[in-house]
Write a protein that holds these residues in place. Structure first.
Motif, mmCIF file in Angstrom:
data_model
loop_
_atom_site.group_PDB
_atom_site.id
_atom_site.type_symbol
_atom_site.label_atom_id
_atom_site.label_comp_id
_atom_site.label_asym_id
_atom_site.label_seq_id
_atom_site.Cartn_x
_atom_site.Cartn_y
_atom_site.Cartn_z
ATOM 1 N N GLU A 28 0.836 -1.186 0.000
ATOM 2 C CA GLU A 28 0.000 0.000 0.000
ATOM 3 C C GLU A 28 0.873 1.238 0.000
ATOM 4 O O GLU A 28 1.949 1.257 0.581
ATOM 5 C CB GLU A 28 -0.919 0.013 1.217
ATOM 6 N N ALA A 29 0.373 2.257 -0.651
ATOM 7 C CA ALA A 29 1.061 3.549 -0.658
ATOM 8 C C ALA A 29 -0.001 4.636 -0.680
ATOM 9 O O ALA A 29 -1.043 4.494 -1.328
ATOM 10 C CB ALA A 29 1.961 3.663 -1.885
ATOM 11 N N ARG A 30 0.253 5.691 -0.012
ATOM 12 C CA ARG A 30 -0.677 6.822 -0.026
ATOM 13 C C ARG A 30 -0.237 7.768 -1.142
ATOM 14 O O ARG A 30 0.937 8.074 -1.283
ATOM 15 C CB ARG A 30 -0.675 7.537 1.318
ATOM 16 N N VAL A 31 -1.197 8.184 -1.921
ATOM 17 C CA VAL A 31 -0.933 9.084 -3.037
ATOM 18 C C VAL A 31 -1.974 10.184 -3.053
ATOM 19 O O VAL A 31 -3.064 10.041 -2.474
ATOM 20 C CB VAL A 31 -0.950 8.328 -4.390
ATOM 21 N N THR A 32 -1.636 11.261 -3.736
ATOM 22 C CA THR A 32 -2.612 12.332 -3.913
ATOM 23 C C THR A 32 -3.588 11.921 -5.010
ATOM 24 O O THR A 32 -3.347 10.960 -5.759
ATOM 25 C CB THR A 32 -1.924 13.646 -4.323
ATOM 26 N N GLU A 35 -1.797 12.114 -8.326
ATOM 27 C CA GLU A 35 -0.897 10.979 -8.547
ATOM 28 C C GLU A 35 -1.678 9.714 -8.888
ATOM 29 O O GLU A 35 -1.263 8.941 -9.750
ATOM 30 C CB GLU A 35 -0.044 10.744 -7.290
ATOM 31 N N TYR A 36 -2.814 9.525 -8.225
ATOM 32 C CA TYR A 36 -3.638 8.352 -8.495
ATOM 33 C C TYR A 36 -4.126 8.354 -9.944
ATOM 34 O O TYR A 36 -4.006 7.352 -10.649
ATOM 35 C CB TYR A 36 -4.834 8.308 -7.538
ATOM 36 N N PHE A 37 -4.664 9.485 -10.391
ATOM 37 C CA PHE A 37 -5.168 9.548 -11.760
ATOM 38 C C PHE A 37 -4.044 9.458 -12.786
ATOM 39 O O PHE A 37 -4.214 8.879 -13.850
ATOM 40 C CB PHE A 37 -6.027 10.805 -11.972
ATOM 41 N N GLN A 38 -2.872 9.993 -12.442
ATOM 42 C CA GLN A 38 -1.720 9.870 -13.333
ATOM 43 C C GLN A 38 -1.305 8.407 -13.466
ATOM 44 O O GLN A 38 -1.032 7.921 -14.569
ATOM 45 C CB GLN A 38 -0.555 10.712 -12.826
ATOM 46 N N ALA A 39 -1.277 7.685 -12.358
ATOM 47 C CA ALA A 39 -0.904 6.267 -12.382
ATOM 48 C C ALA A 39 -1.933 5.459 -13.158
ATOM 49 O O ALA A 39 -1.575 4.569 -13.934
ATOM 50 C CB ALA A 39 -0.766 5.727 -10.962
ATOM 51 N N THR A 40 -3.209 5.741 -12.982
ATOM 52 C CA THR A 40 -4.241 4.996 -13.717
ATOM 53 C C THR A 40 -4.164 5.282 -15.205
ATOM 54 O O THR A 40 -4.360 4.375 -16.022
ATOM 55 C CB THR A 40 -5.667 5.292 -13.197
ATOM 56 N N TYR A 53 0.260 -2.690 -13.389
ATOM 57 C CA TYR A 53 1.207 -1.614 -13.696
ATOM 58 C C TYR A 53 2.090 -1.309 -12.482
ATOM 59 O O TYR A 53 3.312 -1.245 -12.597
ATOM 60 C CB TYR A 53 0.457 -0.357 -14.149
ATOM 61 N N ILE A 54 1.472 -1.143 -11.319
ATOM 62 C CA ILE A 54 2.236 -0.806 -10.122
ATOM 63 C C ILE A 54 3.155 -1.962 -9.726
ATOM 64 O O ILE A 54 4.299 -1.751 -9.345
ATOM 65 C CB ILE A 54 1.287 -0.419 -8.968
ATOM 66 N N ARG A 55 2.678 -3.208 -9.839
ATOM 67 C CA ARG A 55 3.506 -4.367 -9.518
ATOM 68 C C ARG A 55 4.734 -4.384 -10.412
ATOM 69 O O ARG A 55 5.859 -4.583 -9.945
ATOM 70 C CB ARG A 55 2.705 -5.662 -9.695
ATOM 71 N N ARG A 56 4.532 -4.204 -11.692
ATOM 72 C CA ARG A 56 5.673 -4.258 -12.626
ATOM 73 C C ARG A 56 6.666 -3.142 -12.365
ATOM 74 O O ARG A 56 7.879 -3.369 -12.366
ATOM 75 C CB ARG A 56 5.172 -4.207 -14.065
ATOM 76 N N THR A 57 6.183 -1.928 -12.159
ATOM 77 C CA THR A 57 7.117 -0.819 -11.919
ATOM 78 C C THR A 57 7.826 -0.982 -10.586
ATOM 79 O O THR A 57 9.007 -0.667 -10.470
ATOM 80 C CB THR A 57 6.409 0.544 -11.997
ATOM 81 N N ALA A 58 7.127 -1.510 -9.579
ATOM 82 C CA ALA A 58 7.754 -1.744 -8.269
ATOM 83 C C ALA A 58 8.845 -2.799 -8.358
ATOM 84 O O ALA A 58 9.819 -2.764 -7.610
ATOM 85 C CB ALA A 58 6.697 -2.164 -7.251
ATOM 86 N N LEU A 59 8.700 -3.732 -9.301
ATOM 87 C CA LEU A 59 9.695 -4.794 -9.465
ATOM 88 C C LEU A 59 10.786 -4.422 -10.471
ATOM 89 O O LEU A 59 11.555 -5.270 -10.898
ATOM 90 C CB LEU A 59 9.000 -6.099 -9.879
#
Length: 133
Positions: A28-32, A35-40, A53-59
């Motif tokens: 979990e991460a807190r985002v604004t 940031e949330y809409f940018q990531a989506t 997407y988040i899993r791949r970038t985190a790895l």
């Protein structure tokens, strides 16, 4: 013979078991909101869910953005133009050196050659302009 069937069944079961990946833990991460809409949006442009997407970038992976229809069309046009250039080069190389010199000393031939080359260059410029619009 029965043993072979059992082995094949076990192999198939092990292959199917490998395909199923159970993800039970959460990061979990807190985002604004921004940031949330940018990531989506980034996930959507890569054709991935936000979780993937988040899993791949985190790895440490760098998911690629999918090409737009416009970019795909331009890519195919460039491939066609490349094919044309390869065919032209092959045609010139296949002519014997003395005949090639004779052709290129003829002003009518050179003029036709330049017209054809200009058409190809213009098409490349159209593709470039299409992509930069």
């Amino acid at each position: 013979m029965k043993k072979k069937i059992d082995n094949n069944t076990n192999e198939e079961n092990s292959k199917n078991a490998k395909k199923i990946i159970r993800r039970n833990l959460r990061l979990e991460a807190r985002v604004t909101e921004k940031e949330y809409f940018q990531a989506t949006e980034l996930a959507k442009t890569c054709g991935l869910s936000i979780s993937d997407y988040i899993r791949r970038t985190a790895l440490g992976q760098h998911p690629r953005q999918r090409l737009s229809e416009r970019e795909i069309e331009a890519l195919f046009s460039l491939a066609d133009a490349r094919g044309d250039l390869i065919r032209i080069a092959a045609a010139v190389k296949s002519i014997q050196a003395d005949k090639r010199a004779m052709y290129f000393s003829d002003t009518r031939f050179v003029e036709q050659w330049m017209i054809a080359a200009t058409q190809l260059i213009n098409r490349w410029n159209q593709i470039e302009n299409y992509l930069t619009e």
